[in-house]
Scaffold this motif. Structure first.
Motif, PDB file in Angstrom:
ATOM      1  N   ALA A  33       0.849  -1.189   0.000  1.00  0.00           N
ATOM      2  CA  ALA A  33       0.000   0.000   0.000  1.00  0.00           C
ATOM      3  C   ALA A  33       0.886   1.241   0.000  1.00  0.00           C
ATOM      4  CB  ALA A  33      -0.901  -0.004   1.223  1.00  0.00           C
ATOM      5  N   SER A  34       0.310   2.346  -0.426  1.00  0.00           N
ATOM      6  CA  SER A  34       1.022   3.629  -0.444  1.00  0.00           C
ATOM      7  C   SER A  34       0.109   4.721   0.077  1.00  0.00           C
ATOM      8  CB  SER A  34       1.459   3.991  -1.858  1.00  0.00           C
ATOM      9  OG  SER A  34       2.375   3.051  -2.346  1.00  0.00           O
ATOM     10  N   ILE A  35       0.712   5.653   0.781  1.00  0.00           N
ATOM     11  CA  ILE A  35       0.014   6.864   1.212  1.00  0.00           C
ATOM     12  C   ILE A  35       0.840   8.033   0.709  1.00  0.00           C
ATOM     13  CG2 ILE A  35      -0.792   8.240   3.155  1.00  0.00           C
ATOM     14  CD1 ILE A  35      -1.230   5.634   4.669  1.00  0.00           C
ATOM     15  N   ILE A  36       0.193   8.898  -0.063  1.00  0.00           N
ATOM     16  CA  ILE A  36       0.894   9.997  -0.720  1.00  0.00           C
ATOM     17  C   ILE A  36       0.281  11.327  -0.285  1.00  0.00           C
ATOM     18  CG2 ILE A  36       1.557  10.991  -2.943  1.00  0.00           C
ATOM     19  CD1 ILE A  36       0.977   8.099  -4.093  1.00  0.00           C
ATOM     20  N   TRP A  37       1.111  12.174   0.304  1.00  0.00           N
ATOM     21  CA  TRP A  37       0.704  13.512   0.721  1.00  0.00           C
ATOM     22  C   TRP A  37       1.292  14.494  -0.291  1.00  0.00           C
ATOM     23  CZ3 TRP A  37      -2.185  13.626   5.255  1.00  0.00           C
ATOM     24  CH2 TRP A  37      -2.110  12.511   6.078  1.00  0.00           C
ATOM     25  N   THR A  38       0.469  15.339  -0.890  1.00  0.00           N
ATOM     26  CA  THR A  38       0.943  16.327  -1.859  1.00  0.00           C
ATOM     27  C   THR A  38       0.695  17.722  -1.303  1.00  0.00           C
ATOM     28  OG1 THR A  38       0.358  14.816  -3.660  1.00  0.00           O
ATOM     29  CG2 THR A  38       0.797  17.103  -4.253  1.00  0.00           C
ATOM     30  N   LEU A  39       1.759  18.514  -1.245  1.00  0.00           N
ATOM     31  CA  LEU A  39       1.679  19.878  -0.728  1.00  0.00           C
ATOM     32  C   LEU A  39       1.231  20.849  -1.809  1.00  0.00           C
ATOM     33  CD1 LEU A  39       5.068  19.960   1.175  1.00  0.00           C
ATOM     34  CD2 LEU A  39       2.807  19.632   2.156  1.00  0.00           C
ATOM     35  N   LYS A  40       0.631  21.952  -1.389  1.00  0.00           N
ATOM     36  CA  LYS A  40       0.274  23.015  -2.325  1.00  0.00           C
ATOM     37  C   LYS A  40       1.548  23.712  -2.776  1.00  0.00           C
ATOM     38  CE  LYS A  40      -4.317  23.848  -0.561  1.00  0.00           C
ATOM     39  NZ  LYS A  40      -5.189  24.745   0.192  1.00  0.00           N
ATOM     40  N   GLU A  41       1.538  24.226  -3.976  1.00  0.00           N
ATOM     41  CA  GLU A  41       2.716  24.875  -4.574  1.00  0.00           C
ATOM     42  C   GLU A  41       3.083  26.189  -3.910  1.00  0.00           C
ATOM     43  OE1 GLU A  41       5.079  24.409  -6.773  1.00  0.00           O
ATOM     44  OE2 GLU A  41       4.440  22.455  -7.420  1.00  0.00           O
ATOM     45  N   ARG A  42       2.070  26.949  -3.530  1.00  0.00           N
ATOM     46  CA  ARG A  42       2.381  28.290  -3.015  1.00  0.00           C
ATOM     47  C   ARG A  42       3.387  28.234  -1.874  1.00  0.00           C
ATOM     48  NH1 ARG A  42      -3.454  28.911  -0.144  1.00  0.00           N
ATOM     49  NH2 ARG A  42      -2.712  27.849   1.674  1.00  0.00           N
ATOM     50  N   ASP A  43       3.639  29.281  -1.237  1.00  0.00           N
ATOM     51  CA  ASP A  43       4.722  29.417  -0.272  1.00  0.00           C
ATOM     52  C   ASP A  43       4.695  28.432   0.898  1.00  0.00           C
ATOM     53  OD1 ASP A  43       2.436  30.551   0.711  1.00  0.00           O
ATOM     54  OD2 ASP A  43       3.472  32.181   1.737  1.00  0.00           O
ATOM     55  N   SER A  44       3.764  27.499   0.918  1.00  0.00           N
ATOM     56  CA  SER A  44       3.688  26.569   2.044  1.00  0.00           C
ATOM     57  C   SER A  44       4.696  25.437   1.942  1.00  0.00           C
ATOM     58  CB  SER A  44       2.282  25.982   2.146  1.00  0.00           C
ATOM     59  OG  SER A  44       2.012  25.135   1.054  1.00  0.00           O
ATOM     60  N   LEU A  45       5.350  25.274   0.809  1.00  0.00           N
ATOM     61  CA  LEU A  45       6.229  24.124   0.607  1.00  0.00           C
ATOM     62  C   LEU A  45       7.306  24.030   1.682  1.00  0.00           C
ATOM     63  CD1 LEU A  45       6.993  21.698  -1.116  1.00  0.00           C
ATOM     64  CD2 LEU A  45       8.361  23.214  -2.528  1.00  0.00           C
ATOM     65  N   TYR A  46       7.984  25.110   1.975  1.00  0.00           N
ATOM     66  CA  TYR A  46       9.081  25.062   2.934  1.00  0.00           C
ATOM     67  C   TYR A  46       8.623  25.261   4.386  1.00  0.00           C
ATOM     68  CZ  TYR A  46      11.919  25.188  -1.197  1.00  0.00           C
ATOM     69  OH  TYR A  46      12.471  24.878  -2.403  1.00  0.00           O
ATOM     70  N   LYS A  47       7.357  25.622   4.595  1.00  0.00           N
ATOM     71  CA  LYS A  47       6.835  25.843   5.942  1.00  0.00           C
ATOM     72  C   LYS A  47       6.040  24.651   6.463  1.00  0.00           C
ATOM     73  CE  LYS A  47       6.431  30.767   5.093  1.00  0.00           C
ATOM     74  NZ  LYS A  47       5.520  31.874   4.898  1.00  0.00           N
ATOM     75  N   SER A  48       5.741  23.711   5.610  1.00  0.00           N
ATOM     76  CA  SER A  48       4.888  22.590   5.992  1.00  0.00           C
ATOM     77  C   SER A  48       5.651  21.552   6.808  1.00  0.00           C
ATOM     78  CB  SER A  48       4.323  21.920   4.746  1.00  0.00           C
ATOM     79  OG  SER A  48       3.612  20.768   5.107  1.00  0.00           O
TER      80      SER A  48
END
Length: 134
Positions: A33-48
């Motif tokens: 099984a796989s669980i994939i979390w995808t972040l939003k592109e905007r400035d949240s990438l480095y803050k998440s």
């Protein structure tokens, strides 16, 4: 009297300890099984808190057998209040859960929030459990 003092001391110690917020992902199925979390592109990438590498995608491949069937992610001290969960899910674009022939894709922050909110567990709602079965 000694017993009452002991109980009060233990109660204070337990009440003052903040639990770790966790998301536990476990595969209880007989397939990979796989669980994939995808972040939003905007400035949240480095803050998440999901930012583990330079990728906006965090993927966990879970095997059907121990010890490779479980992943525990930690998100600091506290419990999963509605506000802390909203802060996390606002930075997510999608959550995908893939197992055998089943594929679940949750593609909005609101739906991810609702999905995770329903899976809060434990004393003080300190963990979220995503369990893949079948």
């Amino acid at each position: 009297m000694k017993y009452i003092l002991y109980c009060m001391t233990m109660g204070l110690l337990i009440a003052s300890c903040d639990p770790l917020r966790r998301i536990n992902m476990k595969n209880k199925s007989a397939e990979n099984a796989s669980i994939i979390w995808t972040l939003k592109e905007r400035d949240s990438l480095y803050k998440s808190p999901f930012f583990i590498s330079n990728s906006k995608i965090t993927r966990f491949d879970l095997k059907p057998s121990k010890p490779y069937n479980e992943v525990k992610m930690s998100f600091g001290l506290g419990s999963w209040t509605r506000d802390s969960l909203a802060m996390i899910t606002d930075r997510l674009e999608t959550l995908e859960i893939i197992s055998g022939t089943t594929k679940i894709k949750i593609d909005s922050s609101k739906n991810i929030y609702d999905y995770l909110l329903a899976r809060r567990k434990g004393l003080g709602k300190k963990r979220i459990e995503i369990v893949i079965s079948r």
